[in-house]
Design a protein around this motif. Sequence first.
Motif, PDB file in Angstrom:
ATOM      1  N   ALA A 115      49.232 -14.080 -26.595  1.00  0.00           N
ATOM      2  CA  ALA A 115      50.092 -15.126 -25.724  1.00  0.00           C
ATOM      3  C   ALA A 115      50.822 -14.212 -24.598  1.00  0.00           C
ATOM      4  CB  ALA A 115      51.064 -15.266 -26.536  1.00  0.00           C
ATOM      5  N   THR A 116      51.018 -12.834 -24.927  1.00  0.00           N
ATOM      6  CA  THR A 116      51.300 -11.992 -23.851  1.00  0.00           C
ATOM      7  C   THR A 116      50.529 -11.705 -22.641  1.00  0.00           C
ATOM      8  OG1 THR A 116      52.553 -10.558 -25.729  1.00  0.00           O
ATOM      9  CG2 THR A 116      52.425  -9.574 -23.487  1.00  0.00           C
ATOM     10  N   ASP A 117      49.139 -11.615 -22.885  1.00  0.00           N
ATOM     11  CA  ASP A 117      48.004 -11.722 -22.082  1.00  0.00           C
ATOM     12  C   ASP A 117      48.138 -12.804 -21.095  1.00  0.00           C
ATOM     13  OD1 ASP A 117      46.970  -9.148 -23.173  1.00  0.00           O
ATOM     14  OD2 ASP A 117      45.201 -10.165 -23.894  1.00  0.00           O
ATOM     15  N   HIS A 118      48.270 -13.877 -21.693  1.00  0.00           N
ATOM     16  CA  HIS A 118      48.381 -15.316 -21.166  1.00  0.00           C
ATOM     17  C   HIS A 118      49.381 -15.120 -19.791  1.00  0.00           C
ATOM     18  CE1 HIS A 118      47.485 -19.175 -20.137  1.00  0.00           C
ATOM     19  NE2 HIS A 118      48.607 -19.644 -20.406  1.00  0.00           N
ATOM     20  N   ALA A 119      50.678 -14.797 -20.717  1.00  0.00           N
ATOM     21  CA  ALA A 119      52.097 -14.638 -19.729  1.00  0.00           C
ATOM     22  C   ALA A 119      51.744 -13.682 -18.592  1.00  0.00           C
ATOM     23  CB  ALA A 119      53.000 -14.182 -20.570  1.00  0.00           C
ATOM     24  N   LEU A 120      51.016 -12.521 -18.720  1.00  0.00           N
ATOM     25  CA  LEU A 120      51.173 -11.416 -17.765  1.00  0.00           C
ATOM     26  C   LEU A 120      50.018 -11.645 -16.560  1.00  0.00           C
ATOM     27  CD1 LEU A 120      52.019  -8.480 -19.824  1.00  0.00           C
ATOM     28  CD2 LEU A 120      53.610  -9.665 -18.308  1.00  0.00           C
ATOM     29  N   ASP A 123      48.237  -8.666 -14.660  1.00  0.00           N
ATOM     30  CA  ASP A 123      48.605  -7.431 -15.235  1.00  0.00           C
ATOM     31  C   ASP A 123      48.340  -7.210 -16.744  1.00  0.00           C
ATOM     32  OD1 ASP A 123      49.668  -6.326 -12.847  1.00  0.00           O
ATOM     33  OD2 ASP A 123      51.410  -7.208 -13.177  1.00  0.00           O
ATOM     34  N   ALA A 124      47.740  -8.301 -17.215  1.00  0.00           N
ATOM     35  CA  ALA A 124      47.578  -8.430 -18.650  1.00  0.00           C
ATOM     36  C   ALA A 124      46.938  -7.155 -19.230  1.00  0.00           C
ATOM     37  CB  ALA A 124      46.954  -9.657 -19.251  1.00  0.00           C
ATOM     38  N   LYS A 125      45.823  -6.767 -18.384  1.00  0.00           N
ATOM     39  CA  LYS A 125      44.708  -5.549 -19.003  1.00  0.00           C
ATOM     40  C   LYS A 125      45.495  -4.197 -18.619  1.00  0.00           C
ATOM     41  CE  LYS A 125      39.940  -5.427 -18.150  1.00  0.00           C
ATOM     42  NZ  LYS A 125      38.907  -5.436 -17.378  1.00  0.00           N
ATOM     43  N   PHE A 176      51.114  -1.919 -12.233  1.00  0.00           N
ATOM     44  CA  PHE A 176      51.162  -3.314 -12.364  1.00  0.00           C
ATOM     45  C   PHE A 176      51.324  -3.927 -10.966  1.00  0.00           C
ATOM     46  CE2 PHE A 176      53.672  -1.986 -16.171  1.00  0.00           C
ATOM     47  CZ  PHE A 176      52.707  -2.086 -17.025  1.00  0.00           C
ATOM     48  N   ASP A 177      50.452  -5.085 -10.637  1.00  0.00           N
ATOM     49  CA  ASP A 177      50.262  -5.489  -9.533  1.00  0.00           C
ATOM     50  C   ASP A 177      51.677  -6.507  -9.015  1.00  0.00           C
ATOM     51  OD1 ASP A 177      47.876  -4.642  -8.775  1.00  0.00           O
ATOM     52  OD2 ASP A 177      46.883  -6.073  -9.851  1.00  0.00           O
TER      53      ASP A 177
END
Length: 488
Positions: A115-120, A123-125, A176-177
């Motif tokens: 869920a955090t990946d999805h939100a970010l 920048d998730a990676k 982070f982008d």
Amino acid sequence: MESSQRTDTGRWDAVVVGSGPNGLTAAAMLARAGRSVLVLEAAETVGGGTRSTELFESGVVHDVCSAVHPLGRVSPAFAELDLASHGLRWATPDASLVHVFDEERALAVFRDPLATDHALGVDAKSWRRLVGVDADQLGMLVDEVLRPIGVPRHPLLMARFGFRALQSADRFTRAFDEEATRTLFAGVAAHAIVPLSTAASSAPGLMLLAPASVTGWPIAVGGSQSIADALVSCLLAAGGVIETGRRINCFDDLPPARQYYFDTSIRGLVAILGERIPPRVRRAYERWRYGPGVCKIDFLLSEPIPWRTPLPSRTATIHVAQDYAQIADAESAVARGQHPVRPWLLAGEPTRIDPSRAGDANRHVAWAYCHVPNGSSRDLGEEMIAELERCAPGFRDVIVASQVTTAEEIGEHDANFVGGDIGSGANSLRQLVARPRLSANPFRPNPYATGVPGAYLCSSATAPGGGVHGMSGYWAAKFGLRDQRGRL
Ligand SMILES: Cc1cc2nc3c(=O)[nH]c(=O)nc-3n(C[C@H](O)[C@H](O)[C@H](O)COP(=O)(O)OP(=O)(O)OC[C@H]3O[C@@H](n4cnc5c(N)ncnc54)[C@H](O)[C@@H]3O)c2cc1C
């Protein structure tokens, strides 16, 4: 309350001054090891920074100081004392933290890493690579960081962590982008109340975010007082005794004991032990610096905060800042001894996650604080309300009652928070490494020793520092027991 457990000579095995989470943890550890223990607390109630109270209406519970406990949840001390069996329960929201930028935009760190990946998004990676840890890594990190700094037990992990932690938040967030991701991280790093350009200012962010997507950022069911109450239950079950309303101002105020543990500020310790402290240690204590303070506002609400975005209702921890600059500017101003022009907020609405605090009338509870210069007596309540209103229009209409506590008053309420410094000492790089002074032996660092035989400092002014985890008290007690037995 006198105890039958005093020794034949009329002395206690241990007297603990102060009943914050560290003092109570030290006391419980000592009592469980069979020592007779007396805790003396200046205030009328126990708990120090974990106190809760019915501020406005009977049955509606407000946390006076600490509210959210990511480190309490993973604390080896609390696990060893089995606080769950003494009634402590955690309420863990699915979003550890939500950053609110304005009416429309918010960003969350969820317990679920996907869920955090999805939100970010883009920048998730980078977030996963630089900030995220799994359960095993979290265990090792806790084992390493929640103890006195010494020779690492997990050198590879610490080399990786240390490389990132030593960077300033300004530098670290260049990875982070998105401006939003940088701001999200900055809000967590700024818990340490240091400028984001300072070396190692990313460290607190990395440490606090480590459990965010593993064990989460919980609150204690019923209020933070439940943590103190569980520690008290543990202590009393082991035969310990507590006296409240007993401020210790000087050595002569102390009852006779074999050992003393001070859950006090360094300033308080020096006032009590005075000339007994060897000059070398005293000089180190005199170099101790306090950090900026906080100005807090507590709210009784008729309705939940009317956020326009749904995310804040899923968390106990909310940061409010329009952008990175708002946080960076505020922290720089405060470090220069000035009040922020646009304060950014740390806030929470615990009744969303723990309705047991709401009382019979089904009220809502919220709090917010911002960083201010040490000792400030300025009331920033209106500025904080305006900031909440900016993101949740109509907020003013749901306020039933509010109370501002200035930094100066926070220091009066609990002597450890000198001038409103909630860490009982600035989080400068020097004071993070030498907390409160460098140990002579890196293989067996003992930052709790005061140089006075049998007297230990056990508050958050010692390693591992601020926050409700009890680990300063835990280690101080371990060292004290070792000194008696000749081993740790
Ligand atoms: C507004 C605010 C918000 C916070 N939010 C959080 C949070 O969300 N999460 C978190 O983990 N931490 C938070 N903290 C920090 C946390 O409360 C502290 O790090 C923690 O309480 C430190 O524990 P301690 O036992 O070292 O000291 P304290 O909790 O300060 O306890 C010290 C106790 O000793 C007593 N005492 C001191 N001197 C004497 C004396 N001479 N004689 C007798 N008694 C004495 C004091 O009255 C006090 O009860 C917050 C603090 C504040 C003020």
